[in-house]
Each structure stands twice: as C-alpha cells, then as structure tokens.
Write a protein that holds these residues in place. Structure first.
Motif, PDB file in Angstrom:
ATOM      1  N   ARG A  64      10.484   1.011  -0.167  1.00  0.00           N
ATOM      2  CA  ARG A  64       9.503   0.541   0.802  1.00  0.00           C
ATOM      3  C   ARG A  64       9.704  -0.950   1.021  1.00  0.00           C
ATOM      4  NH1 ARG A  64       5.033  -2.275   0.885  1.00  0.00           N
ATOM      5  NH2 ARG A  64       3.413  -1.797   2.414  1.00  0.00           N
ATOM      6  N   ARG A  65       9.780  -1.332   2.275  1.00  0.00           N
ATOM      7  CA  ARG A  65       9.913  -2.745   2.586  1.00  0.00           C
ATOM      8  C   ARG A  65       8.506  -3.318   2.749  1.00  0.00           C
ATOM      9  NH1 ARG A  65      13.411  -4.085   7.621  1.00  0.00           N
ATOM     10  NH2 ARG A  65      15.003  -3.415   6.159  1.00  0.00           N
ATOM     11  N   PRO A  66       8.115  -4.234   1.886  1.00  0.00           N
ATOM     12  CA  PRO A  66       6.768  -4.784   2.011  1.00  0.00           C
ATOM     13  C   PRO A  66       6.642  -5.573   3.314  1.00  0.00           C
ATOM     14  CG  PRO A  66       7.915  -5.716   0.097  1.00  0.00           C
ATOM     15  CD  PRO A  66       8.860  -4.789   0.784  1.00  0.00           C
ATOM     16  N   THR A  67       5.538  -5.373   4.001  1.00  0.00           N
ATOM     17  CA  THR A  67       5.340  -6.070   5.271  1.00  0.00           C
ATOM     18  C   THR A  67       4.036  -6.854   5.230  1.00  0.00           C
ATOM     19  OG1 THR A  67       4.215  -4.155   6.184  1.00  0.00           O
ATOM     20  CG2 THR A  67       6.574  -4.322   6.589  1.00  0.00           C
ATOM     21  N   GLN A  68       3.973  -7.877   6.027  1.00  0.00           N
ATOM     22  CA  GLN A  68       2.764  -8.680   6.153  1.00  0.00           C
ATOM     23  C   GLN A  68       1.890  -8.066   7.237  1.00  0.00           C
ATOM     24  OE1 GLN A  68       1.940 -11.489   4.420  1.00  0.00           O
ATOM     25  NE2 GLN A  68       3.737 -11.197   3.140  1.00  0.00           N
ATOM     26  N   PRO A  69       0.558  -8.144   7.085  1.00  0.00           N
ATOM     27  CA  PRO A  69      -0.308  -7.686   8.163  1.00  0.00           C
ATOM     28  C   PRO A  69      -0.094  -8.593   9.389  1.00  0.00           C
ATOM     29  CG  PRO A  69      -1.583  -8.173   6.173  1.00  0.00           C
ATOM     30  CD  PRO A  69      -0.181  -8.585   5.913  1.00  0.00           C
ATOM     31  N   THR A  70      -0.181  -8.010  10.564  1.00  0.00           N
ATOM     32  CA  THR A  70      -0.007  -8.806  11.776  1.00  0.00           C
ATOM     33  C   THR A  70      -1.202  -9.732  11.944  1.00  0.00           C
ATOM     34  OG1 THR A  70      -1.122  -7.202  13.154  1.00  0.00           O
ATOM     35  CG2 THR A  70       1.265  -6.934  12.888  1.00  0.00           C
ATOM     36  N   SER A  73      -4.170  -7.804  13.344  1.00  0.00           N
ATOM     37  CA  SER A  73      -4.889  -6.949  12.399  1.00  0.00           C
ATOM     38  C   SER A  73      -5.727  -7.788  11.446  1.00  0.00           C
ATOM     39  CB  SER A  73      -3.926  -6.050  11.625  1.00  0.00           C
ATOM     40  OG  SER A  73      -3.127  -6.809  10.742  1.00  0.00           O
TER      41      SER A  73
END
Length: 95
Positions: A64-70, A73
């Motif tokens: 899983r590639r960790p992503t930042q919340p936009t 959002s």
C-alpha cells in the motif's frame, strides 16, 4: 478424496516460492473434496482446490502506498467539525 502437496519435497517450486508458501500456508497443503458421487470428479475437484490454495499462497500482494489527504478533504473534515461543535455549543445550558 484428498489431495496433498508437500511443499518442501516439491521439485517444481523454487526455494523462494517454497519459503513464501510455507510462510503463508504451512509446509503441507491439503484439499478435500466429497461433493460428487464420482471418485474421479472428487479427485479433480481436490486438485483444483489444491492449485487454488497454491496460487493464493504464491500471490505477491502489492504494498500500500501511503497517501496524504487532499486539501479539499481536509477542509471538508474541518468544516464538518466546526458545524458539529456549533451544534453542541447551542445545546449547552447558558449560565
């Protein structure tokens, strides 16, 4: 009918594959089939199930590639939080 595969004794798997299967499913894979009246059909079903277990154990899961919340959002979350706080503030008794 029961189909059994001893992973350590298998010559068709590489050492890396053997390690992966043993770690995920154990050193021996077993599949049982008693669905049909025919012994031949049960044998086929057991082998199919065994192959399914083997494929599942050999499958490499993508990391899983960790992503930042936009930004949008984050702003929606904070707006909802402000609204909820305001609702609760209105419910409080005034001194």
């Amino acid at each position: 009918m029961e189909a059994v595969l001893d992973i350590e004794a298998s010559e068709s798997l590489t050492d890396a594959q053997k390690r992966r299967v043993v770690a995920k499913a154990g050193p021996v894979l077993r599949a049982v089939a008693q669905d049909e009246r025919s012994q031949l059909r049960n044998r086929e079903l057991a082998v199919e199930r065994l192959l399914g277990q083997l494929e599942e154990a050999l499958r490499v899961r993508r990391r899983r590639r960790p992503t930042q919340p936009t930004a949008a959002s984050r702003e929606r979350r904070l707006d909802e939080k402000r609204r909820r706080a305001e609702t609760k503030r209105q419910r409080r008794e005034l001194d």
